[in-house]
Scaffold this motif. Structure first.
Motif, PDB file in Angstrom:
ATOM      1  N   ILE A  83       0.826  -1.211   0.000  1.00 54.22           N
ATOM      2  CA  ILE A  83       0.000   0.000   0.000  1.00 54.22           C
ATOM      3  C   ILE A  83       0.859   1.260   0.000  1.00 54.22           C
ATOM      4  O   ILE A  83       0.627   2.190  -0.765  1.00 54.22           O
ATOM      5  N   SER A  84       1.859   1.299   0.881  1.00 58.11           N
ATOM      6  CA  SER A  84       2.712   2.480   1.047  1.00 58.11           C
ATOM      7  C   SER A  84       4.176   2.060   0.929  1.00 58.11           C
ATOM      8  O   SER A  84       4.572   1.039   1.488  1.00 58.11           O
ATOM      9  N   ASP A  85       4.960   2.880   0.236  1.00 61.94           N
ATOM     10  CA  ASP A  85       6.373   2.547   0.057  1.00 61.94           C
ATOM     11  C   ASP A  85       7.158   2.668   1.356  1.00 61.94           C
ATOM     12  O   ASP A  85       8.081   1.887   1.604  1.00 61.94           O
ATOM     13  N   VAL A  86       6.844   3.676   2.160  1.00 61.81           N
ATOM     14  CA  VAL A  86       7.536   3.893   3.430  1.00 61.81           C
ATOM     15  C   VAL A  86       6.467   3.930   4.520  1.00 61.81           C
ATOM     16  O   VAL A  86       5.432   4.575   4.355  1.00 61.81           O
ATOM     17  N   THR A  87       6.711   3.249   5.625  1.00 59.67           N
ATOM     18  CA  THR A  87       5.645   2.971   6.593  1.00 59.67           C
ATOM     19  C   THR A  87       6.029   3.391   8.001  1.00 59.67           C
ATOM     20  O   THR A  87       7.115   3.916   8.252  1.00 59.67           O
ATOM     21  N   GLY A  88       5.117   3.098   8.934  1.00 57.45           N
ATOM     22  CA  GLY A  88       5.354   3.386  10.345  1.00 57.45           C
ATOM     23  C   GLY A  88       6.487   2.594  10.954  1.00 57.45           C
ATOM     24  O   GLY A  88       6.876   2.866  12.093  1.00 57.45           O
ATOM     25  N   SER A  89       7.042   1.632  10.234  1.00 55.48           N
ATOM     26  CA  SER A  89       8.232   0.948  10.732  1.00 55.48           C
ATOM     27  C   SER A  89       9.409   1.909  10.789  1.00 55.48           C
ATOM     28  O   SER A  89      10.357   1.701  11.545  1.00 55.48           O
ATOM     29  N   THR A  90       9.353   2.971  10.007  1.00 57.42           N
ATOM     30  CA  THR A  90      10.423   3.969   9.931  1.00 57.42           C
ATOM     31  C   THR A  90       9.946   5.356  10.325  1.00 57.42           C
ATOM     32  O   THR A  90      10.705   6.147  10.863  1.00 57.42           O
ATOM     33  N   TYR A  91       8.661   5.638  10.073  1.00 53.25           N
ATOM     34  CA  TYR A  91       8.108   6.964  10.314  1.00 53.25           C
ATOM     35  C   TYR A  91       7.453   7.065  11.688  1.00 53.25           C
ATOM     36  O   TYR A  91       6.810   6.126  12.160  1.00 53.25           O
ATOM     37  N   THR A  92       7.596   8.247  12.311  1.00 49.66           N
ATOM     38  CA  THR A  92       6.696   8.693  13.369  1.00 49.66           C
ATOM     39  C   THR A  92       5.785   9.729  12.738  1.00 49.66           C
ATOM     40  O   THR A  92       6.264  10.701  12.133  1.00 49.66           O
ATOM     41  N   PHE A  93       4.487   9.540  12.841  1.00 49.47           N
ATOM     42  CA  PHE A  93       3.540  10.439  12.192  1.00 49.47           C
ATOM     43  C   PHE A  93       3.254  11.634  13.100  1.00 49.47           C
ATOM     44  O   PHE A  93       3.026  11.485  14.305  1.00 49.47           O
ATOM     45  N   LEU A  94       3.285  12.816  12.504  1.00 52.64           N
ATOM     46  CA  LEU A  94       3.239  14.072  13.256  1.00 52.64           C
ATOM     47  C   LEU A  94       1.971  14.864  12.965  1.00 52.64           C
ATOM     48  O   LEU A  94       1.456  14.845  11.843  1.00 52.64           O
ATOM     49  N   VAL A  95       1.495  15.586  13.980  1.00 52.70           N
ATOM     50  CA  VAL A  95       0.488  16.634  13.826  1.00 52.70           C
ATOM     51  C   VAL A  95       1.128  17.921  14.329  1.00 52.70           C
ATOM     52  O   VAL A  95       1.509  18.017  15.498  1.00 52.70           O
ATOM     53  N   ASN A  96       1.295  18.883  13.449  1.00 55.10           N
ATOM     54  CA  ASN A  96       1.946  20.153  13.800  1.00 55.10           C
ATOM     55  C   ASN A  96       3.317  19.926  14.439  1.00 55.10           C
ATOM     56  O   ASN A  96       3.719  20.622  15.368  1.00 55.10           O
ATOM     57  N   GLY A  97       4.042  18.922  13.947  1.00 50.27           N
ATOM     58  CA  GLY A  97       5.382  18.644  14.439  1.00 50.27           C
ATOM     59  C   GLY A  97       5.435  17.803  15.699  1.00 50.27           C
ATOM     60  O   GLY A  97       6.520  17.529  16.211  1.00 50.27           O
ATOM     61  N   HIS A  98       4.303  17.368  16.201  1.00 47.21           N
ATOM     62  CA  HIS A  98       4.232  16.597  17.445  1.00 47.21           C
ATOM     63  C   HIS A  98       3.845  15.151  17.158  1.00 47.21           C
ATOM     64  O   HIS A  98       2.855  14.889  16.468  1.00 47.21           O
ATOM     65  N   GLY A  99       4.622  14.207  17.715  1.00 44.85           N
ATOM     66  CA  GLY A  99       4.279  12.809  17.623  1.00 44.85           C
ATOM     67  C   GLY A  99       3.164  12.439  18.582  1.00 44.85           C
ATOM     68  O   GLY A  99       2.785  13.229  19.461  1.00 44.85           O
ATOM     69  N   PRO A 100       2.616  11.229  18.454  1.00 44.15           N
ATOM     70  CA  PRO A 100       1.501  10.818  19.316  1.00 44.15           C
ATOM     71  C   PRO A 100       1.798  10.908  20.799  1.00 44.15           C
ATOM     72  O   PRO A 100       0.897  11.200  21.599  1.00 44.15           O
ATOM     73  N   GLU A 101       3.053  10.674  21.204  1.00 43.12           N
ATOM     74  CA  GLU A 101       3.399  10.698  22.619  1.00 43.12           C
ATOM     75  C   GLU A 101       3.540  12.111  23.177  1.00 43.12           C
ATOM     76  O   GLU A 101       3.702  12.282  24.386  1.00 43.12           O
ATOM     77  N   ASP A 102       3.486  13.112  22.295  1.00 48.17           N
ATOM     78  CA  ASP A 102       3.646  14.497  22.759  1.00 48.17           C
ATOM     79  C   ASP A 102       2.358  15.090  23.321  1.00 48.17           C
ATOM     80  O   ASP A 102       2.373  16.183  23.897  1.00 48.17           O
ATOM     81  N   ASN A 103       1.235  14.415  23.115  1.00 43.61           N
ATOM     82  CA  ASN A 103      -0.055  14.844  23.683  1.00 43.61           C
ATOM     83  C   ASN A 103      -0.423  16.278  23.302  1.00 43.61           C
ATOM     84  O   ASN A 103      -0.729  17.120  24.148  1.00 43.61           O
ATOM     85  N   LEU A 104      -0.393  16.548  21.996  1.00 48.65           N
ATOM     86  CA  LEU A 104      -0.761  17.876  21.504  1.00 48.65           C
ATOM     87  C   LEU A 104      -2.228  18.157  21.807  1.00 48.65           C
ATOM     88  O   LEU A 104      -3.101  17.321  21.549  1.00 48.65           O
ATOM     89  N   GLU A 105      -2.510  19.348  22.350  1.00 50.80           N
ATOM     90  CA  GLU A 105      -3.885  19.756  22.666  1.00 50.80           C
ATOM     91  C   GLU A 105      -4.283  20.978  21.837  1.00 50.80           C
ATOM     92  O   GLU A 105      -3.507  21.923  21.693  1.00 50.80           O
ATOM     93  N   LEU A 106      -5.495  20.944  21.299  1.00 49.40           N
ATOM     94  CA  LEU A 106      -6.124  22.094  20.658  1.00 49.40           C
ATOM     95  C   LEU A 106      -7.368  22.432  21.474  1.00 49.40           C
ATOM     96  O   LEU A 106      -8.300  21.632  21.556  1.00 49.40           O
ATOM     97  N   ALA A 107      -7.371  23.609  22.082  1.00 48.91           N
ATOM     98  CA  ALA A 107      -8.416  23.961  23.048  1.00 48.91           C
ATOM     99  C   ALA A 107      -9.651  24.539  22.360  1.00 48.91           C
ATOM    100  O   ALA A 107      -9.568  25.191  21.317  1.00 48.91           O
ATOM    101  N   PHE A 108     -10.811  24.295  22.979  1.00 44.76           N
ATOM    102  CA  PHE A 108     -12.049  24.941  22.549  1.00 44.76           C
ATOM    103  C   PHE A 108     -12.954  25.095  23.767  1.00 44.76           C
ATOM    104  O   PHE A 108     -12.754  24.454  24.815  1.00 44.76           O
ATOM    105  N   ASN A 109     -13.940  25.958  23.653  1.00 42.28           N
ATOM    106  CA  ASN A 109     -14.976  26.099  24.663  1.00 42.28           C
ATOM    107  C   ASN A 109     -16.249  25.445  24.150  1.00 42.28           C
ATOM    108  O   ASN A 109     -16.541  25.500  22.947  1.00 42.28           O
ATOM    109  N   PRO A 110     -17.021  24.814  25.040  1.00 40.59           N
ATOM    110  CA  PRO A 110     -18.288  24.215  24.600  1.00 40.59           C
ATOM    111  C   PRO A 110     -19.130  25.233  23.837  1.00 40.59           C
ATOM    112  O   PRO A 110     -19.267  26.384  24.260  1.00 40.59           O
ATOM    113  N   GLY A 111     -19.638  24.805  22.703  1.00 38.40           N
ATOM    114  CA  GLY A 111     -20.433  25.693  21.857  1.00 38.40           C
ATOM    115  C   GLY A 111     -19.641  26.337  20.741  1.00 38.40           C
ATOM    116  O   GLY A 111     -20.228  26.917  19.813  1.00 38.40           O
TER     117      GLY A 111
END
Length: 562
Positions: free
Chosen positions: A228-256
């Motif tokens: 499916i993919s040439d390069v996989t999670g065996s080599t990659y750490t997948f990032l959101v805004n430069g943060h890996g899953p263990e970094d616990n990145l938070e995006l805050a919001f208020n109800p509503g």
């Protein structure tokens, strides 16, 4: 015999000196500062960007990175529709570099592709990109030099509309990417040696419900249905805004709150399936362009695509899940109304498996014609249209079909709403134009040799044969994927209209289109941006291996480039 790190560095430095090859500071063992995770923001009429070598670590993986302004990803560039932008880029690397402004309409001299639109930025030099901002929306920027994009040289762009949008209360970038400590040229070498190098979940001889005849057919194709993919999670750490899953990145919001998420796939090689379990998403833009609202529960985003969504999450913490298409890992962030509370991530789902349809074959539920199919897939003397297919082509799909309605591998059998290209309709009205001519471009490859191309020819073989469009010519382009991998195809400097079943004056505008395995995708292009433009697969190693061309639009309206 044992070698100390110091001895190895000295020996390598001596070898480099002897061969007159430059060696970057990080390889000479000199101090390299850590890049910060995440990005700051720059804006205004004059913006300074500095490219440099750094070190990066996340999730137990650490290694060399190329950072811009000291961060991975580089800074969010915030611009305003109608302004004149001057972006001053200093290259502090020991090699040439560049920045391409992905999706922005601009004079071709500032598009940032070395060898196509400008010479590149040499080590120690500063280059000023200067152009008017003619649009609004969500875009991104990245290096177009070598394989630097893989190493961290990329970042987001937001162009604020001249007209405020009242539909949301908060606004976040969700930039998806990967990190690997492996040098990108090492990755390329390993792929050339064996395209399955990074695969850890190949289908075994006894696994699953595949018949013996089907297994033999896959064997004749020298393919694995989980390739499916040439390069996989065996080599990659997948990032959101430069943060890996263990970094616990938070995006805050208020109800509503109504929250706008600007999702950008800034990865080198990874298709992501994005969802927020329990929270519907309303898509409002694709590739920075307004579309009619589409409510979905999940969507696949190809490399280099962007989707803007609005969500109204209930109080609590919700996982933003960016699962790699091959299910080898995920990027994670928490959309939370309770600071410090991290959402629970779902488990990885089962790995999808390629089918006969992904080979470009009609799947009638039987095995009639398997031998003929295998023969057809390997008979590579000519592509349709009598295009010669040389050693760079090891398969031809016998019956490629329009797959605009396919949601992406792994999402066609889920029990919730998923986005399909056929769901997209442009909010604005496109000009009515008849088609002047039609053309076909074939996406070709040789998996075993890791060669990728258009019409069987690598970029290096076609540099004197660009794709030519007349200025303001209206062309219908059909992309035919002869391979069994999805390819995100990007045209620089233009938006095109997807021929996706929408009424022709509301065909959605995009700059990147995913062409599914064994399938076709068609777009209408009005070639109204004069100059020389890159046209390529946005899977970095596919482009590097040859799946790239130059599109030339001539003449210039005033007779000369400006």
């Amino acid at each position: 015999m044992t070698f100390s790190r110091r001895h190895l560095i000295k020996s390598t430095a001596a070898l480099a000196a002897a061969s007159a090859l430059p060696m970057p500071a990080w390889a000479r063992g000199l101090s390299v500062t850590d890049a910060k995770k995440g990005f700051g923001e720059v804006s205004g009429e004059n913006i300074e960007l500095a490219i440099g070598n750094h070190h990066f670590n996340t999730g137990g993986r650490s290694g060399h990175a190329i950072a811009v302004n000291g961060t991975v990803p580089g800074p969010l560039i915030r611009l305003r529709e109608g302004q004149m932008a001057r972006l001053n880029v200093t290259n502090n690397l020991d090699e040439g570099s560049s920045i391409h402004w992905h999706g922005l309409l601009l004079p071709f001299q500032f598009d940032g592709v070395p060898g196509v639109s400008f010479p590149g930025i040499r080590p120690g030099e500063r280059f000023s990109y200067e152009f008017p901002i003619r649009q609004s929306g969500t875009y991104w920027w990245h290096s177009h030099s070598g394989l630097q994009e893989q190493a961290g040289h990329y970042g987001p762009i937001i162009v604020e509309s001249a007209t405020p949008d009242p539909r949301y209360d908060r606004d976040y970038v969700v930039l998806l990417s990967e990190f690997t400590p492996m040098h990108p040229h090492d990755i390329m070498r390993k792929l050339k040696v064996g395209e399955h190098y990074f695969q850890r979940d190949m289908l075994t001889a006894t696994e699953g419900e595949m018949s013996g005849e089907m297994r033999r057919m896959w064997g004749r194709m020298r393919m694995n249905p989980r390739d499916i993919s040439d390069v996989t999670g065996s080599t990659y750490t997948f990032l959101v805004n430069g943060h890996g899953p263990e970094d616990n990145l938070e995006l805050a919001f208020n109800p509503g709150d109504r929250v706008r998420l600007r999702v950008i796939n800034g990865s080198a090689m990874t298709f992501f399936n994005l969802r927020i379990p329990g929270v519907p998403m309303t898509i409002i833009q694709a590739d920075g362009q307004d579309v009619d609202d589409v409510e979905v529960d999940e969507f696949q985003i190809g490399v280099a695509e962007t989707y803007d969504v609005i969500v109204s999450p209930p109080a609590g913490s919700h996982a933003i899940v960016a699962e790699a298409m091959d299910r080898s890992g995920m990027g994670l962030a928490s959309l939370t109304s309770h600071a410090g509370h991290i959402a629970t991530a779902p488990a990885l789902r089962d790995i999808p498996t390629l089918t006969m349809i992904d080979m470009g074959m009609m799947d009638h539920g039987g095995m009639e014609g398997v031998n003929e199919m295998g023969h057809s897939m390997r008979d590579t003397s000519k592509l349709p249209g009598d295009v010669e297919a040389g050693p760079g082509v090891d398969m031809i799909a016998p019956m490629p079909m329009d797959r605009m309605d396919f949601p992406g591998l792994g999402l066609d059998k889920v029990d919730h709403r998923v986005l399909r290209y056929t769901d997209l309709k442009a909010k604005r009205m496109n000009p009515h134009r008849k088609i002047d001519r039609e053309m076909e471009i074939h996406l070709t490859g040789n998996m075993e040799r890791y060669m990728w191309s258009f019409d069987g020819k690598k970029f290096s073989a076609v540099t004197d044969e660009p794709i030519r469009f007349g200025y303001d010519e209206r062309v219908r382009v059909k992309l035919v994927n002869q391979t069994m991998m999805a390819h995100p195809i990007h045209l620089h400097g233009h938006f095109f209209e997807l021929v996706n079943g929408a009424e022709h004056m509301h065909q959605p505008l995009k700059h990147t289109v995913v062409v599914q395995p064994g399938g076709t995708a068609t777009f209408d292009l009005t070639a109204n941006e004069p100059g020389d433009w890159a046209f390529h697969c946005h899977l970095l190693y596919h482009m590097h291996a040859g799946m790239m061309q130059v599109v030339t639009v001539r003449p210039f309206p005033d007779g000369k480039p400006v």
